[in-house]
Design a protein around this motif. Sequence first.
Motif, PDB file in Angstrom:
ATOM      1  N   ILE A   7       0.830  -1.206   0.000  1.00  0.00           N
ATOM      2  CA  ILE A   7       0.000   0.000   0.000  1.00  0.00           C
ATOM      3  C   ILE A   7       0.862   1.252   0.000  1.00  0.00           C
ATOM      4  CG2 ILE A   7      -1.509   1.381   1.512  1.00  0.00           C
ATOM      5  CD1 ILE A   7      -2.994  -1.233   2.167  1.00  0.00           C
ATOM      6  N   ILE A   8       1.877   1.295   0.847  1.00  0.00           N
ATOM      7  CA  ILE A   8       2.698   2.511   0.927  1.00  0.00           C
ATOM      8  C   ILE A   8       3.483   2.716  -0.361  1.00  0.00           C
ATOM      9  CG2 ILE A   8       4.788   1.530   1.972  1.00  0.00           C
ATOM     10  CD1 ILE A   8       3.102   4.815   3.018  1.00  0.00           C
ATOM     11  N   GLU A   9       3.931   1.636  -0.991  1.00  0.00           N
ATOM     12  CA  GLU A   9       4.633   1.769  -2.276  1.00  0.00           C
ATOM     13  C   GLU A   9       3.718   2.403  -3.324  1.00  0.00           C
ATOM     14  OE1 GLU A   9       5.914  -2.187  -3.146  1.00  0.00           O
ATOM     15  OE2 GLU A   9       7.741  -2.040  -1.918  1.00  0.00           O
ATOM     16  N   LEU A  10       2.467   1.919  -3.388  1.00  0.00           N
ATOM     17  CA  LEU A  10       1.510   2.459  -4.354  1.00  0.00           C
ATOM     18  C   LEU A  10       1.114   3.886  -3.999  1.00  0.00           C
ATOM     19  CD1 LEU A  10      -0.762  -0.675  -4.857  1.00  0.00           C
ATOM     20  CD2 LEU A  10       0.730   0.362  -6.581  1.00  0.00           C
ATOM     21  N   ALA A  11       0.976   4.177  -2.709  1.00  0.00           N
ATOM     22  CA  ALA A  11       0.588   5.522  -2.274  1.00  0.00           C
ATOM     23  C   ALA A  11       1.666   6.546  -2.649  1.00  0.00           C
ATOM     24  CB  ALA A  11       0.336   5.544  -0.773  1.00  0.00           C
ATOM     25  N   VAL A  12       2.923   6.161  -2.512  1.00  0.00           N
ATOM     26  CA  VAL A  12       4.023   7.059  -2.918  1.00  0.00           C
ATOM     27  C   VAL A  12       3.921   7.368  -4.413  1.00  0.00           C
ATOM     28  CG1 VAL A  12       6.528   7.206  -3.240  1.00  0.00           C
ATOM     29  CG2 VAL A  12       5.603   6.369  -1.079  1.00  0.00           C
TER      30      VAL A  12
ATOM     31  N   LYS B  95      -7.175   5.421   4.606  1.00  0.00           N
ATOM     32  CA  LYS B  95      -6.995   6.436   3.567  1.00  0.00           C
ATOM     33  C   LYS B  95      -5.790   6.116   2.696  1.00  0.00           C
ATOM     34  CE  LYS B  95      -7.772  10.199   1.267  1.00  0.00           C
ATOM     35  NZ  LYS B  95      -8.928  10.269   0.352  1.00  0.00           N
ATOM     36  N   LEU B  96      -4.707   5.646   3.312  1.00  0.00           N
ATOM     37  CA  LEU B  96      -3.543   5.233   2.516  1.00  0.00           C
ATOM     38  C   LEU B  96      -3.933   4.119   1.532  1.00  0.00           C
ATOM     39  CD1 LEU B  96      -0.558   5.077   5.044  1.00  0.00           C
ATOM     40  CD2 LEU B  96      -0.824   6.659   3.121  1.00  0.00           C
TER      41      LEU B  96
ATOM     42  N   GLU C 171       5.338  11.794   9.996  1.00  0.00           N
ATOM     43  CA  GLU C 171       6.573  11.444   9.282  1.00  0.00           C
ATOM     44  C   GLU C 171       6.258  10.751   7.966  1.00  0.00           C
ATOM     45  OE1 GLU C 171      10.023   9.818  11.487  1.00  0.00           O
ATOM     46  OE2 GLU C 171       8.681   9.891  13.228  1.00  0.00           O
ATOM     47  N   LEU C 172       5.246   9.877   7.978  1.00  0.00           N
ATOM     48  CA  LEU C 172       4.884   9.162   6.754  1.00  0.00           C
ATOM     49  C   LEU C 172       4.442  10.113   5.656  1.00  0.00           C
ATOM     50  CD1 LEU C 172       3.073   6.029   8.233  1.00  0.00           C
ATOM     51  CD2 LEU C 172       4.974   5.975   6.593  1.00  0.00           C
ATOM     52  N   ILE C 173       3.703  11.157   6.017  1.00  0.00           N
ATOM     53  CA  ILE C 173       3.300  12.136   5.005  1.00  0.00           C
ATOM     54  C   ILE C 173       4.527  12.765   4.356  1.00  0.00           C
ATOM     55  CG2 ILE C 173       2.250  14.409   4.656  1.00  0.00           C
ATOM     56  CD1 ILE C 173       0.048  13.657   6.503  1.00  0.00           C
ATOM     57  N   GLY C 174       5.529  13.077   5.167  1.00  0.00           N
ATOM     58  CA  GLY C 174       6.745  13.688   4.631  1.00  0.00           C
ATOM     59  C   GLY C 174       7.460  12.802   3.629  1.00  0.00           C
ATOM     60  N   VAL C 175       7.605  11.516   3.940  1.00  0.00           N
ATOM     61  CA  VAL C 175       8.330  10.640   3.016  1.00  0.00           C
ATOM     62  C   VAL C 175       7.490  10.307   1.784  1.00  0.00           C
ATOM     63  CG1 VAL C 175       9.893   9.686   4.738  1.00  0.00           C
ATOM     64  CG2 VAL C 175       7.694   8.571   4.354  1.00  0.00           C
TER      65      VAL C 175
ATOM     66  N   SER D 224      12.306   4.919   1.718  1.00  0.00           N
ATOM     67  CA  SER D 224      12.134   5.583   3.013  1.00  0.00           C
ATOM     68  C   SER D 224      10.731   5.351   3.564  1.00  0.00           C
ATOM     69  CB  SER D 224      12.400   7.084   2.881  1.00  0.00           C
ATOM     70  OG  SER D 224      13.740   7.334   2.539  1.00  0.00           O
ATOM     71  N   ALA D 225       9.740   5.395   2.666  1.00  0.00           N
ATOM     72  CA  ALA D 225       8.355   5.204   3.090  1.00  0.00           C
ATOM     73  C   ALA D 225       8.141   3.784   3.607  1.00  0.00           C
ATOM     74  CB  ALA D 225       7.407   5.494   1.926  1.00  0.00           C
ATOM     75  N   VAL D 226       8.681   2.804   2.912  1.00  0.00           N
ATOM     76  CA  VAL D 226       8.555   1.410   3.347  1.00  0.00           C
ATOM     77  C   VAL D 226       9.259   1.211   4.679  1.00  0.00           C
ATOM     78  CG1 VAL D 226       9.274  -0.964   2.853  1.00  0.00           C
ATOM     79  CG2 VAL D 226       8.244   0.431   1.038  1.00  0.00           C
TER      80      VAL D 226
END
Length: 226
Positions: free
Chosen positions: A89-94, A134-135, A177-181, A189-191
């Motif tokens: 999810i975080i990879e796709l969100a980035v 939301k992510l 912090e997650l929003i920043g990365v 960095s996000a992962v």
Amino acid sequence: MAADSKDPVYKHVYEAILEQKLAPGTRLSEESLADIFGVSRTIVRRSLLKLAHEQVIQLRPNKGAIVASVSVEESKQIFFARRVVERAIIELAVEKHSEADLSALLAIINQERACFEKGDRSAGIRLSGEFHFKLAEIAANYQLQNFHRSLVPQTSLIIAQYEKRGISHCSYDEHFELIGVIRSKSVSSAVRLMMRHLDHIEAKLNLDSLPLSNDIHAIFANINRK
């Protein structure tokens, strides 16, 4: 909102579990829920089936529904699954996020922080889950999002059962912090930050010892009666 607003029974029971207001093992009477929400037992039964499908309640033959209770081994498996899903999810969100998405995430975090600061822990926990929902929405992968929907409330059940006493559940600093990365578009960095975030949540749990029992015969099994 992750829960289905068109189904009030599902929505409110789901959110109560997410906020840890319903303890594991709590009986969910069809008759009581029908009376509380002013709907038929048929509607209640449909809602409970949906919640059971997402594994946040258990339907017992001839005994009715209860809020699910998660074993230590199941808890470890759920956290493993969350790491796999949240990584994707975080990879796709980035990759897919917009500034509007980041603003929406920020609004959730600000509400989350406000709730914890005023002592409304239940609402803070729910909003923490909303941040992750939301992510998943930003990631725009329906299958991941569908699986994720059951993992987050199951995590809340685990926290309700196994969180160490005196531990703060506040997670909004790491959400900031997650929003920043995500904004920096650094996938690695996000992962890394997401995995650390989940590590911190799991570290607050007591999964290395047996859960407490409510069976007095088991508790006093070793008593030597003379």
